[in-house]
Design a protein around this motif. Sequence first.
Motif, short mmCIF file in Angstrom:
data_model
loop_
_atom_site.label_atom_id
_atom_site.label_comp_id
_atom_site.label_asym_id
_atom_site.label_seq_id
_atom_site.Cartn_x
_atom_site.Cartn_y
_atom_site.Cartn_z
N ASP A 61 0.82 -1.32 -0.08
CA ASP A 61 -0.10 -0.08 -0.08
C ASP A 61 0.81 1.41 0.03
O ASP A 61 0.69 2.26 -0.58
CB ASP A 61 -0.70 0.02 1.09
CG ASP A 61 -2.16 -1.09 1.21
OD1 ASP A 61 -2.42 -1.35 -0.04
OD2 ASP A 61 -2.80 -1.08 2.07
N VAL A 62 1.88 1.28 0.93
CA VAL A 62 2.94 2.43 0.97
C VAL A 62 3.58 2.68 -0.53
O VAL A 62 3.57 3.73 -1.13
CB VAL A 62 3.81 2.43 2.20
CG1 VAL A 62 5.00 3.48 1.86
CG2 VAL A 62 3.11 2.36 3.40
N PHE A 63 3.99 1.54 -0.73
CA PHE A 63 4.80 1.57 -2.23
C PHE A 63 3.88 2.00 -3.40
O PHE A 63 4.03 2.95 -3.92
CB PHE A 63 5.10 0.37 -2.65
CG PHE A 63 5.85 0.01 -4.10
CD1 PHE A 63 7.04 0.60 -4.21
CD2 PHE A 63 5.02 -0.51 -5.23
CE1 PHE A 63 7.72 0.63 -5.57
CE2 PHE A 63 5.75 -0.52 -6.39
CZ PHE A 63 6.79 -0.02 -6.55
N VAL A 64 2.49 1.69 -3.41
CA VAL A 64 1.59 1.91 -4.40
C VAL A 64 1.18 3.57 -4.26
O VAL A 64 1.10 4.36 -5.27
CB VAL A 64 0.17 1.17 -4.50
CG1 VAL A 64 -0.80 1.95 -5.20
CG2 VAL A 64 0.49 0.04 -5.00
N ALA A 65 1.27 3.83 -2.78
CA ALA A 65 0.88 5.45 -2.59
C ALA A 65 2.05 6.45 -3.19
O ALA A 65 1.91 7.48 -3.77
CB ALA A 65 0.66 5.91 -1.21
N VAL A 66 3.20 5.83 -2.89
CA VAL A 66 4.50 6.74 -3.35
C VAL A 66 4.59 6.60 -4.93
O VAL A 66 4.97 7.98 -5.40
CB VAL A 66 5.61 5.93 -2.59
CG1 VAL A 66 6.97 6.81 -3.45
CG2 VAL A 66 5.61 6.41 -1.22
N TRP A 67 4.37 5.43 -5.49
CA TRP A 67 4.40 5.37 -7.16
C TRP A 67 3.34 6.50 -7.59
O TRP A 67 3.18 7.22 -8.70
CB TRP A 67 4.14 4.05 -7.52
CG TRP A 67 4.35 3.74 -8.72
CD1 TRP A 67 3.79 3.82 -10.09
CD2 TRP A 67 5.69 3.35 -9.41
NE1 TRP A 67 4.49 3.83 -11.04
CE2 TRP A 67 5.80 3.21 -10.60
CE3 TRP A 67 7.07 2.94 -8.52
CZ2 TRP A 67 6.79 2.92 -11.37
CZ3 TRP A 67 8.09 2.35 -9.36
CH2 TRP A 67 7.83 2.48 -10.73
#
Length: 159
Positions: free
Chosen positions: A79-85
């Motif tokens: 979830d954090v990776f998708v939010a940053v991306w």
Amino acid sequence: KSLASFRLGIAGIEVVNFLFINYILDETTSVNMTSLNITIAVSLVIWFVSLFMEVVQAVGYLSEHLGRRYATTLRYWFDVFVAVWTGGVSIALLFMPVEQTDDFRFRTAFGVLLVLKCVCFLIYLRQVKSVGIKILPMNQTMLGIYPFLGVFSLYLIAT
């Protein structure tokens, strides 16, 4: 349950919005700047909401002394990776001239974002019982074919 429904709605709106952006930036059509700016604004607003939800979730885990569980669960890292991306692509769209959206690096990042958003939407869609029963086997199959996807990606890159 209402928070889960809210996340499902946000994910659905986000997928549709990025599909609109993809349609607007299609090289066969002329770019309508008003539509592009509206979809970028919607993208940024949804990104801020989802980023806020991630921060609140992390603070909740930390306040209950469950920081280790939060840090070791791959779902939250995803979830954090998708939010940053999402933030990176949305901010790039905001500041990038329209002529540069044909760049292969942006197109690759945008394509990866679309796939990630569709996967997130499928994950959130599992909470609807009638749909989730049919989606769970599909998600398990997707997890089982990662080696094939790796080889297939190399094949696509090579062509």
